[in-house]
Design a protein around this motif. Structure first.
Motif, PDB file in Angstrom:
ATOM      1  N   ILE A 173       1.364   2.227  -4.407  1.00 18.37           N
ATOM      2  CA  ILE A 173       1.407   0.886  -4.704  1.00 18.37           C
ATOM      3  C   ILE A 173       1.847   0.509  -3.381  1.00 18.37           C
ATOM      4  O   ILE A 173       0.956  -0.888  -2.894  1.00 18.37           O
ATOM      5  N   ALA A 174       3.108   0.132  -3.004  1.00 15.03           N
ATOM      6  CA  ALA A 174       4.010   0.009  -2.121  1.00 15.03           C
ATOM      7  C   ALA A 174       2.302   0.661  -0.327  1.00 15.03           C
ATOM      8  O   ALA A 174       2.123  -0.721   0.197  1.00 15.03           O
ATOM      9  N   CYS A 175       2.890   1.816  -0.671  1.00 23.34           N
ATOM     10  CA  CYS A 175       1.676   1.487   0.757  1.00 23.34           C
ATOM     11  C   CYS A 175       0.637   0.668   0.970  1.00 23.34           C
ATOM     12  O   CYS A 175       0.473   0.815   1.845  1.00 23.34           O
ATOM     13  N   ILE A 176       0.178   1.228  -0.712  1.00 22.36           N
ATOM     14  CA  ILE A 176      -1.389   0.621  -0.198  1.00 22.36           C
ATOM     15  C   ILE A 176      -1.532  -0.394  -0.172  1.00 22.36           C
ATOM     16  O   ILE A 176      -2.389  -1.912   0.560  1.00 22.36           O
ATOM     17  N   VAL A 177      -0.663  -1.658  -0.738  1.00 22.48           N
ATOM     18  CA  VAL A 177      -0.327  -2.967  -0.799  1.00 22.48           C
ATOM     19  C   VAL A 177      -0.248  -3.688   1.088  1.00 22.48           C
ATOM     20  O   VAL A 177      -0.660  -4.307   1.221  1.00 22.48           O
ATOM     21  N   ILE A 178       1.060  -2.875   1.763  1.00 20.48           N
ATOM     22  CA  ILE A 178       1.148  -2.971   2.676  1.00 20.48           C
ATOM     23  C   ILE A 178       0.007  -2.371   3.731  1.00 20.48           C
ATOM     24  O   ILE A 178      -0.537  -3.976   4.784  1.00 20.48           O
ATOM     25  N   SER A 179      -0.262  -1.683   2.914  1.00 21.01           N
ATOM     26  CA  SER A 179      -1.650  -0.838   4.676  1.00 21.01           C
ATOM     27  C   SER A 179      -2.504  -2.514   4.585  1.00 21.01           C
ATOM     28  O   SER A 179      -3.229  -2.531   5.079  1.00 21.01           O
ATOM     29  N   PHE A 180      -3.246  -3.101   2.868  1.00 21.93           N
ATOM     30  CA  PHE A 180      -4.059  -4.033   3.109  1.00 21.93           C
ATOM     31  C   PHE A 180      -3.688  -5.377   4.033  1.00 21.93           C
ATOM     32  O   PHE A 180      -4.321  -5.585   4.417  1.00 21.93           O
ATOM     33  N   TYR A 181      -2.306  -5.674   4.064  1.00 19.42           N
ATOM     34  CA  TYR A 181      -2.063  -6.308   4.380  1.00 19.42           C
ATOM     35  C   TYR A 181      -2.437  -6.304   5.784  1.00 19.42           C
ATOM     36  O   TYR A 181      -2.538  -7.458   6.802  1.00 19.42           O
ATOM     37  N   PHE A 182      -1.960  -5.596   6.379  1.00 16.35           N
ATOM     38  CA  PHE A 182      -1.762  -5.039   7.971  1.00 16.35           C
ATOM     39  C   PHE A 182      -3.613  -5.398   9.093  1.00 16.35           C
ATOM     40  O   PHE A 182      -4.017  -5.290   9.084  1.00 16.35           O
ATOM     41  N   VAL A 183      -3.882  -4.662   7.512  1.00 16.85           N
ATOM     42  CA  VAL A 183      -5.350  -4.049   7.982  1.00 16.85           C
ATOM     43  C   VAL A 183      -6.235  -5.825   7.969  1.00 16.85           C
ATOM     44  O   VAL A 183      -7.030  -6.127   8.871  1.00 16.85           O
ATOM     45  N   ASN A 184      -5.829  -6.011   6.979  1.00 20.11           N
ATOM     46  CA  ASN A 184      -6.128  -7.737   6.938  1.00 20.11           C
ATOM     47  C   ASN A 184      -5.391  -8.400   8.299  1.00 20.11           C
ATOM     48  O   ASN A 184      -6.705  -9.419   9.637  1.00 20.11           O
ATOM     49  N   LYS A 185      -4.408  -8.605   9.029  1.00 23.90           N
ATOM     50  CA  LYS A 185      -3.862  -9.375   9.265  1.00 23.90           C
ATOM     51  C   LYS A 185      -4.179  -8.697  11.321  1.00 23.90           C
ATOM     52  O   LYS A 185      -4.665  -9.495  12.101  1.00 23.90           O
ATOM     53  N   ALA A 186      -5.191  -7.487  11.336  1.00 22.85           N
ATOM     54  CA  ALA A 186      -5.720  -6.703  12.141  1.00 22.85           C
ATOM     55  C   ALA A 186      -7.454  -7.153  12.724  1.00 22.85           C
ATOM     56  O   ALA A 186      -7.455  -7.778  13.770  1.00 22.85           O
ATOM     57  N   THR A 187      -7.388  -7.259  11.486  1.00 26.34           N
ATOM     58  CA  THR A 187      -9.162  -8.285  11.544  1.00 26.34           C
ATOM     59  C   THR A 187      -9.717  -9.352  12.135  1.00 26.34           C
ATOM     60  O   THR A 187     -10.703 -10.101  11.785  1.00 26.34           O
ATOM     61  N   ALA A 188      -8.140 -10.237  12.320  1.00 23.71           N
ATOM     62  CA  ALA A 188      -8.179 -11.584  12.687  1.00 23.71           C
ATOM     63  C   ALA A 188      -8.785 -10.993  14.669  1.00 23.71           C
ATOM     64  O   ALA A 188      -9.305 -12.503  14.735  1.00 23.71           O
ATOM     65  N   THR A 189      -9.098 -10.406  15.020  1.00 19.85           N
ATOM     66  CA  THR A 189      -9.079 -10.410  16.256  1.00 19.85           C
ATOM     67  C   THR A 189      -9.934  -9.165  16.762  1.00 19.85           C
ATOM     68  O   THR A 189     -11.058  -9.465  17.511  1.00 19.85           O
ATOM     69  N   ILE A 190      -9.579  -8.061  16.184  1.00 19.80           N
ATOM     70  CA  ILE A 190     -10.998  -7.317  16.004  1.00 19.80           C
ATOM     71  C   ILE A 190     -11.819  -6.971  15.168  1.00 19.80           C
ATOM     72  O   ILE A 190     -11.056  -7.343  13.990  1.00 19.80           O
ATOM     73  N   PRO A 191     -13.036  -6.393  15.680  1.00 21.03           N
ATOM     74  CA  PRO A 191     -14.275  -7.125  14.809  1.00 21.03           C
ATOM     75  C   PRO A 191     -14.177  -5.833  13.699  1.00 21.03           C
ATOM     76  O   PRO A 191     -13.398  -4.916  13.891  1.00 21.03           O
TER      77      PRO A 191
END
Length: 111
Positions: free
Chosen positions: A36-54
């Motif tokens: 649960i911890a890894c999946i939540v944090i992973s989604f958080y970081f992929v969401n941040k990354a898509t701010a500038t990455i297509p």
């Protein structure tokens, strides 16, 4: 910085798939909590990354890192097979991820 977020998200995907395997169908609370911890944090970081990455590039890289890492974890720690074709296709996946990183972004000069 967003590429670092994306890479970190990919490694966390490896973490959540590994924790899922070790959770014994979510009956082991420690590994379930890690999942649960890894999946939540992973989604958080992929969401941040898509701010500038297509989005398409980010998703492909994120899942690619997770797929390659999960296969390697299976080979190294869970006695999964490491035959020629499996390694060959993992290598082609890695090359595809690298290609998306270096060739998938629109050029600033194109506009």
């Amino acid at each position: 910085m967003n590429w670092m977020y994306l890479i970190l998200a990919g490694f966390l995907e490896i973490g959540f798939t590994t924790c899922m395997k070790l959770s014994n169908n979510f009956t082991n609370i420690k590994w379930t909590a890690g999942f649960i911890a890894c999946i939540v944090i992973s989604f958080y970081f992929v969401n941040k990354a898509t701010a500038t990455i297509p989005l398409g590039t980010a998703y492909a890289v994120w899942t690619g890192i997770g797929a390659v890492g999960t296969v390697l974890m299976g080979i190294l720690f869970f006695n999964e097979p490491a035959n020629f074709w499996r390694i060959f296709f993992i290598a082609t996946l890695i090359l595809s991820i690298v290609g998306l990183k270096f060739l998938g972004e629109p050029s600033a000069q194109a506009s």
